[in-house]
Write a protein that holds these residues in place. Sequence first.
Motif, PDB file in Angstrom:
ATOM      1  N   UNK A  90       0.842  -1.198   0.000  1.00  0.00           N
ATOM      2  CA  UNK A  90       0.000   0.000   0.000  1.00  0.00           C
ATOM      3  C   UNK A  90       0.884   1.257   0.000  1.00  0.00           C
ATOM      4  N   UNK A  91       0.559   2.180  -0.890  1.00  0.00           N
ATOM      5  CA  UNK A  91       1.324   3.438  -0.964  1.00  0.00           C
ATOM      6  C   UNK A  91       0.365   4.592  -0.689  1.00  0.00           C
ATOM      7  N   UNK A 125      -1.636   6.178  -3.901  1.00  0.00           N
ATOM      8  CA  UNK A 125      -2.847   5.359  -3.977  1.00  0.00           C
ATOM      9  C   UNK A 125      -3.860   5.734  -2.897  1.00  0.00           C
ATOM     10  N   UNK A 126      -3.345   6.335  -1.805  1.00  0.00           N
ATOM     11  CA  UNK A 126      -4.164   6.576  -0.614  1.00  0.00           C
ATOM     12  C   UNK A 126      -5.493   7.250  -0.905  1.00  0.00           C
ATOM     13  N   UNK A 127      -5.440   8.377  -1.664  1.00  0.00           N
ATOM     14  CA  UNK A 127      -6.690   9.119  -1.909  1.00  0.00           C
ATOM     15  C   UNK A 127      -7.703   8.253  -2.653  1.00  0.00           C
ATOM     16  N   UNK A 128      -7.215   7.380  -3.550  1.00  0.00           N
ATOM     17  CA  UNK A 128      -8.151   6.547  -4.317  1.00  0.00           C
ATOM     18  C   UNK A 128      -8.676   5.387  -3.467  1.00  0.00           C
ATOM     19  N   UNK A 129      -7.823   4.839  -2.594  1.00  0.00           N
ATOM     20  CA  UNK A 129      -8.321   3.790  -1.691  1.00  0.00           C
ATOM     21  C   UNK A 129      -9.391   4.373  -0.774  1.00  0.00           C
ATOM     22  N   UNK A 130      -9.173   5.611  -0.298  1.00  0.00           N
ATOM     23  CA  UNK A 130     -10.187   6.238   0.568  1.00  0.00           C
ATOM     24  C   UNK A 130     -11.490   6.443  -0.201  1.00  0.00           C
ATOM     25  N   UNK A 133      -0.887  -2.597   4.523  1.00  0.00           N
ATOM     26  CA  UNK A 133       0.483  -2.906   4.930  1.00  0.00           C
ATOM     27  C   UNK A 133       1.373  -2.403   3.804  1.00  0.00           C
ATOM     28  N   UNK A 134       2.433  -1.655   4.145  1.00  0.00           N
ATOM     29  CA  UNK A 134       3.290  -1.103   3.083  1.00  0.00           C
ATOM     30  C   UNK A 134       4.155  -2.168   2.422  1.00  0.00           C
ATOM     31  N   UNK A 135       4.413  -3.228   3.147  1.00  0.00           N
ATOM     32  CA  UNK A 135       5.311  -4.266   2.624  1.00  0.00           C
ATOM     33  C   UNK A 135       4.588  -5.171   1.617  1.00  0.00           C
ATOM     34  N   UNK A 136       5.405  -5.825   0.795  1.00  0.00           N
ATOM     35  CA  UNK A 136       4.875  -6.846  -0.104  1.00  0.00           C
ATOM     36  C   UNK A 136       4.529  -8.089   0.720  1.00  0.00           C
ATOM     37  N   UNK A 141      -4.909  -8.545  -8.088  1.00  0.00           N
ATOM     38  CA  UNK A 141      -3.671  -7.809  -8.355  1.00  0.00           C
ATOM     39  C   UNK A 141      -4.040  -6.488  -9.034  1.00  0.00           C
ATOM     40  N   UNK A 142      -3.510  -5.372  -8.492  1.00  0.00           N
ATOM     41  CA  UNK A 142      -3.850  -4.076  -9.085  1.00  0.00           C
ATOM     42  C   UNK A 142      -2.921  -3.802 -10.267  1.00  0.00           C
ATOM     43  N   UNK A 143      -2.771  -4.809 -11.102  1.00  0.00           N
ATOM     44  CA  UNK A 143      -1.926  -4.734 -12.297  1.00  0.00           C
ATOM     45  C   UNK A 143      -2.645  -5.455 -13.430  1.00  0.00           C
ATOM     46  N   UNK A 144      -2.239  -5.146 -14.639  1.00  0.00           N
ATOM     47  CA  UNK A 144      -2.810  -5.857 -15.786  1.00  0.00           C
ATOM     48  C   UNK A 144      -2.208  -7.260 -15.853  1.00  0.00           C
TER      49      UNK A 144
END
Length: 327
Positions: free
Chosen positions: A8-9, A13-18, A31-34, A74-77
């Motif tokens: 988590x960044x 990303x924070x504003x969009x997660x909120x 959690x910031x870690x992988x 996964x927040x990736x393509x």
Amino acid sequence: MKLFVYSYRDFDEGEFFNKYSSEYNIELGTCREAPTLENAYLVSGYAYISVITTKIDADLVTRFHELGVKMISTRTVGYDHIDLHKAEELGVQVSNVTYSPNCVADYTIMLMLMSVRKMKRIMERANINDFSLPGIQGREMQNFTIGIIGTGKIGRTVIKYLSGFGCKVYAYDLFENSEVKQYAEYVDLDTIYTKCDMISLHMPLEDSNYHLINKDSIAKMKDKVIIINTARGALIDSVALIEGLESGKVGAAGLDVVEKEFGLYYYDLKSRVLDNRELLILRGYPNVIVTPHMAFYTDQAIDDMVHHAIKSCWLVENGKENPWQVV
Ligand code: COI
């Protein structure tokens, strides 16, 4: 419903997660870690988890399953970092996201132009007040034949952009697309290798295309070919690429991705000895631009990534069809 977010960044990303967690009424854990076997316990009580491109191998999928995870989003393509076989075997759903293809297509065109115009050398020289001309003459895109391998959304957008440069475009894909045919001619891979001045990769990494660009394919290419990769590092055999650059067969490369980038990209490792010799060798050449997997990185893409990750979990939780379901 509850979603646990790894890697988590808050700064981007924070504003969009909120925004989207309140829109979809989702309780977030972050959690910031992988994810690792050591911190996997954090997902206890969460049926849904969100990850990015960090390795999710069979052991980790199994651990998540034991802890009650129903879906890995996964927040990736791309999803080549997740052990899909294990997930399918255990009945853990895997979901990806889509985002505007323009972010990667814009970046691809930038790497193409930077490579064609020798921009790395121009900028390095200008920074030390070397304003001389020898060695930095460029070429013109209108005189190029460009090969696009992979005509999914990103490849198609690159092809559409290229139509404005007046170059000839060849395309290759197992599945042909009618829109592409307005701007490019579909040909076989050998025609791409033998006829193109620049080749750009736009396909997902699969077992069948691992090291597609290798010693043999490079040998077939035109002298001084330019290779662009904004897709996945393992599509290119880095050692073969290095040999091609050393011999002069490959004239330049623009690489937003490299093999074995897991554990390196997106971390601050400036005080560490990096465990990826090929990356260091490639980065050292004046005609190779290496960027740390940034082609996706725009405001629009981050909004889409977070939105679609959250929405896909919400859809599954509410028994609706999930357009991003992978397995
Ligand atoms: C993807 O979405 O598949 C990407 O390549 C970008 C990701 C590394 C954030």
